[in-house]
Design a protein around this motif. Structure first.
Motif, PDB file in Angstrom:
ATOM      1  N   ARG A  23     -79.598  43.335  10.774  1.00  0.00           N
ATOM      2  CA  ARG A  23     -78.180  43.030  11.015  1.00  0.00           C
ATOM      3  C   ARG A  23     -78.017  41.922  12.043  1.00  0.00           C
ATOM      4  O   ARG A  23     -77.103  41.107  11.956  1.00  0.00           O
ATOM      5  N   ALA A  24     -78.910  41.889  13.030  1.00  0.00           N
ATOM      6  CA  ALA A  24     -78.857  40.834  14.049  1.00  0.00           C
ATOM      7  C   ALA A  24     -79.531  39.549  13.577  1.00  0.00           C
ATOM      8  O   ALA A  24     -79.554  38.557  14.318  1.00  0.00           O
ATOM      9  N   GLN A  25     -80.108  39.576  12.350  1.00  0.00           N
ATOM     10  CA  GLN A  25     -80.781  38.416  11.755  1.00  0.00           C
ATOM     11  C   GLN A  25     -81.923  37.915  12.635  1.00  0.00           C
ATOM     12  O   GLN A  25     -82.157  36.712  12.768  1.00  0.00           O
ATOM     13  N   ARG A  26     -82.642  38.870  13.231  1.00  0.00           N
ATOM     14  CA  ARG A  26     -83.817  38.485  14.023  1.00  0.00           C
ATOM     15  C   ARG A  26     -84.993  38.213  13.095  1.00  0.00           C
ATOM     16  O   ARG A  26     -85.137  38.875  12.059  1.00  0.00           O
ATOM     17  N   PRO A  27     -85.853  37.276  13.437  1.00  0.00           N
ATOM     18  CA  PRO A  27     -87.003  36.976  12.586  1.00  0.00           C
ATOM     19  C   PRO A  27     -87.984  38.137  12.569  1.00  0.00           C
ATOM     20  O   PRO A  27     -88.043  38.925  13.525  1.00  0.00           O
ATOM     21  N   PRO A  28     -88.763  38.274  11.510  1.00  0.00           N
ATOM     22  CA  PRO A  28     -89.761  39.350  11.434  1.00  0.00           C
ATOM     23  C   PRO A  28     -90.731  39.271  12.607  1.00  0.00           C
ATOM     24  O   PRO A  28     -91.186  38.179  12.976  1.00  0.00           O
ATOM     25  N   ARG A  29     -91.051  40.437  13.185  1.00  0.00           N
ATOM     26  CA  ARG A  29     -91.919  40.437  14.371  1.00  0.00           C
ATOM     27  C   ARG A  29     -92.616  41.781  14.511  1.00  0.00           C
ATOM     28  O   ARG A  29     -92.267  42.759  13.857  1.00  0.00           O
ATOM     29  N   GLU A  30     -93.620  41.792  15.381  1.00  0.00           N
ATOM     30  CA  GLU A  30     -94.319  43.040  15.683  1.00  0.00           C
ATOM     31  C   GLU A  30     -93.377  43.976  16.437  1.00  0.00           C
ATOM     32  O   GLU A  30     -92.369  43.552  16.996  1.00  0.00           O
ATOM     33  N   GLY A  31     -93.781  45.245  16.479  1.00  0.00           N
ATOM     34  CA  GLY A  31     -92.974  46.193  17.239  1.00  0.00           C
ATOM     35  C   GLY A  31     -92.987  47.569  16.603  1.00  0.00           C
ATOM     36  O   GLY A  31     -93.765  47.860  15.680  1.00  0.00           O
ATOM     37  N   GLU A  32     -92.125  48.431  17.116  1.00  0.00           N
ATOM     38  CA  GLU A  32     -92.099  49.825  16.683  1.00  0.00           C
ATOM     39  C   GLU A  32     -91.800  49.950  15.199  1.00  0.00           C
ATOM     40  O   GLU A  32     -92.395  50.781  14.499  1.00  0.00           O
ATOM     41  N   ALA A  33     -90.870  49.126  14.685  1.00  0.00           N
ATOM     42  CA  ALA A  33     -90.494  49.230  13.279  1.00  0.00           C
ATOM     43  C   ALA A  33     -91.673  48.915  12.375  1.00  0.00           C
ATOM     44  O   ALA A  33     -91.953  49.645  11.410  1.00  0.00           O
ATOM     45  N   LEU A  34     -92.386  47.824  12.666  1.00  0.00           N
ATOM     46  CA  LEU A  34     -93.538  47.455  11.835  1.00  0.00           C
ATOM     47  C   LEU A  34     -94.638  48.514  11.941  1.00  0.00           C
ATOM     48  O   LEU A  34     -95.255  48.871  10.921  1.00  0.00           O
ATOM     49  N   ASP A  35     -94.877  49.017  13.133  1.00  0.00           N
ATOM     50  CA  ASP A  35     -95.905  50.057  13.293  1.00  0.00           C
ATOM     51  C   ASP A  35     -95.554  51.288  12.457  1.00  0.00           C
ATOM     52  O   ASP A  35     -96.439  51.906  11.848  1.00  0.00           O
ATOM     53  N   CYS A  36     -94.293  51.659  12.434  1.00  0.00           N
ATOM     54  CA  CYS A  36     -93.856  52.815  11.655  1.00  0.00           C
ATOM     55  C   CYS A  36     -94.050  52.561  10.158  1.00  0.00           C
ATOM     56  O   CYS A  36     -94.483  53.454   9.420  1.00  0.00           O
ATOM     57  N   PHE A  37     -93.758  51.340   9.727  1.00  0.00           N
ATOM     58  CA  PHE A  37     -93.922  50.952   8.318  1.00  0.00           C
ATOM     59  C   PHE A  37     -95.380  51.060   7.895  1.00  0.00           C
ATOM     60  O   PHE A  37     -95.707  51.676   6.871  1.00  0.00           O
ATOM     61  N   VAL A  38     -96.275  50.468   8.670  1.00  0.00           N
ATOM     62  CA  VAL A  38     -97.708  50.498   8.339  1.00  0.00           C
ATOM     63  C   VAL A  38     -98.235  51.923   8.409  1.00  0.00           C
ATOM     64  O   VAL A  38     -99.023  52.359   7.558  1.00  0.00           O
ATOM     65  N   SER A  39     -97.787  52.666   9.424  1.00  0.00           N
ATOM     66  CA  SER A  39     -98.245  54.039   9.584  1.00  0.00           C
ATOM     67  C   SER A  39     -97.867  54.899   8.384  1.00  0.00           C
ATOM     68  O   SER A  39     -98.626  55.791   7.983  1.00  0.00           O
TER      69      SER A  39
END
Length: 300
Positions: free
Chosen positions: A218-234
């Motif tokens: 929603r904030a149109q932030r570029p893709p980046r590392e962080g909690e969301a990506l870790d949760c996705f991979v996990s």
């Protein structure tokens, strides 16, 4: 005691109206004259006025009868009428937007758009979208998991659509009404149990990951590392019983790049819902880009 004519005069209605309500049991007579004519007591006037008021709201005669006999409360009947009226208004708004869409397009486009719109009810049903996802999702997912995913993936048609939204929904309906992607070769690898995946574990984890990524989208932030990506991979790692390692992330990146895609569905859904409601498809693309960016940075 009043005659039918006297009651009609006091109420300011016609004799035909009083007789109509009497014949349907809404206005009981108090007695009959020696000549067999109907007679009404003074309480009939208040009841007749109540009947007229309820009918002015366009309540059907059976509903009026239930209110008068206290079988239903007036509040319940009004709530039902408001719901029905809302459906009728929604249908009219969809028809208006559809007609506007046909009016504003070129003659060459009109026949094709008419076929698309003609295949959709007004207001439209999402049943075809639900059927599509029940074909696409892995078999034997728990009902709870399916319900949560459908809530995210199936867009609800707006009550007051624009012509562009009517066209997007009609195209979405046409897309999902094609051949169902139910054969294994057309499914993502994680949908195939013979590859060792537990799809229920995966979809539970993806629901959490998409919720974490929604503010980023929603904030149109570029893709980046962080909690969301870790949760996705996990979610993927746990679904196949392994650990989230650098090697697994490289393997997952290659797998996701090779998986079948249904970008058209998510594109049309985004046109229908607008940028304020990120789709699971947009979240998936964000995660893929974040994963690839992380892998590239690690390699460098």
């Amino acid at each position: 005691m009043w005659s039918i004519g006297e009651l009609a005069e006091h109420a300011g209605v016609t004799v035909k109206t009083v007789r109509f309500y009497s014949d349907r049991g809404l206005l009981p007579e108090a007695a009959r004259s020696s000549g067999g004519h109907r007679r009404y007591g003074p309480e009939a006037l208040d009841r007749l006025r109540m009947i007229r008021s309820l009918r002015t709201l366009d309540l059907p005669v059976p509903d009026v009868s239930r209110v008068l006999d206290e079988e239903d409360t007036l509040e319940d009947v009004i709530a039902g009428q408001l719901q029905e009226l809302g459906s009728q208004l929604s249908a009219l708004r969809w028809r208006e937007a559809a007609l506007q869409l046909l009016q504003d397009c070129t003659p060459e486009e009109r026949a094709g758009r008419l076929r698309l719109i003609g295949a959709v009810s007004a207001p439209p049903s999402t049943a075809s979208l639900v059927r599509f996802w029940r074909c696409w999702l892995p078999p034997r997912l728990p009902a709870r998991v399916v319900s949560v995913f459908l809530e995210q993936a199936v867009p609800q048609p707006p009550a007051a659509p624009s012509p562009a939204q009517v066209l997007a929904f009609a195209r979405l309906h046409a897309f999902v009404s094609g051949p169902c992607f139910s054969n294994d070769p057309c499914q993502p690898a994680a949908h195939r149990r013979d590859d060792g995946y537990r799809p229920a574990v995966l979809y539970d984890g993806l629901t959490e990951a998409f919720a974490l990524a929604a503010p980023e989208l929603r904030a149109q932030r570029p893709p980046r590392e962080g909690e969301a990506l870790d949760c996705f991979v996990s979610a993927y790692a746990r679904s196949c019983g392994t650990r989230d390692t650098t090697a697994f992330r490289r393997l997952l990146s290659r797998q996701l790049a090779a998986d079948p895609r249904i970008d058209r569905y998510w594109q049309l859904t985004a046109e229908l819902t607008g940028p304020s409601a990120p789709t699971p498809g947009a979240a998936h693309d964000w995660f893929r880009a974040a994963l690839d960016t992380q892998i590239a940075a690690s390699a460098a």
